[in-house]
Motif scaffolding. Structure first.
Motif, PDB file in Angstrom:
ATOM      1  N   ALA A  55     -43.629  96.708 -26.290  1.00 24.71           N
ATOM      2  CA  ALA A  55     -44.169  96.995 -27.619  1.00 24.71           C
ATOM      3  C   ALA A  55     -43.194  96.526 -28.692  1.00 24.71           C
ATOM      4  CB  ALA A  55     -44.459  98.486 -27.755  1.00 24.71           C
ATOM      5  N   LEU A  73     -51.519  98.656 -29.183  1.00 30.09           N
ATOM      6  CA  LEU A  73     -51.540  98.418 -27.741  1.00 30.09           C
ATOM      7  C   LEU A  73     -52.316  99.502 -27.007  1.00 30.09           C
ATOM      8  CD1 LEU A  73     -47.906  97.128 -27.418  1.00 30.09           C
ATOM      9  CD2 LEU A  73     -49.971  95.828 -26.832  1.00 30.09           C
ATOM     10  N   SER A  84     -50.517  98.018 -18.758  1.00 30.31           N
ATOM     11  CA  SER A  84     -49.090  98.245 -18.962  1.00 30.31           C
ATOM     12  C   SER A  84     -48.475  98.779 -17.676  1.00 30.31           C
ATOM     13  CB  SER A  84     -48.851  99.228 -20.111  1.00 30.31           C
ATOM     14  OG  SER A  84     -49.345 100.498 -19.792  1.00 30.31           O
ATOM     15  N   TYR A  93     -46.435  95.162 -21.298  1.00 29.35           N
ATOM     16  CA  TYR A  93     -47.862  94.923 -21.488  1.00 29.35           C
ATOM     17  C   TYR A  93     -48.205  93.488 -21.113  1.00 29.35           C
ATOM     18  CZ  TYR A  93     -47.734  99.254 -24.121  1.00 29.35           C
ATOM     19  OH  TYR A  93     -47.571 100.562 -24.480  1.00 29.35           O
TER      20      TYR A  93
END
Length: 111
Positions: A55, A73, A84, A93
């Motif tokens: 992230a 996300l 993820s 991810y």
């Protein structure tokens, strides 16, 4: 509640009238993509099918805070468009190519 993380499974839009349930599932997935930041994140993740990013990496790349990136996300993951995997303190991810291809197939007007 509809599980939009399940694989996309319906005929192309041009194949005929769509059921209400399939229309809601499709709309929820499209809604997850209906944000410029999310589209940019997907673009980064889809550049290479094996690419994984945190992230934080995605936040820096698209110019948002870490918390904002995580929010986006989570929306994409909830729609089944990214997956993820937790490794240590980070979530990595990646794009979910099967669901993205299925989404493309539903929107395709030709077989």
């Amino acid at each position: 509640m509809i599980d939009v993380s399940a694989p996309i499974c319906c005929a192309p839009l041009a194949a005929g009238p769509m059921s209400t349930e399939n229309a809601v599932e499709l709309a929820l997935r499209l809604k997850a993509l209906a944000d410029p930041t999310r589209i940019r994140m997907m673009s980064l993740l889809m550049t290479d099918p094996t690419r994984e990013m945190t992230a934080s990496d995605l936040a820096c790349a698209v110019g948002v805070s870490g918390g904002t990136a995580t929010h986006h996300l989570n929306q994409l993951r909830g729609a089944g468009l990214v997956t993820s995997q937790r490794r240590g303190v980070n979530n990595f991810y990646r794009a979910e190519p099967v669901n993205l291809e299925a989404l493309r197939g539903v929107l395709n007007t030709c077989c």
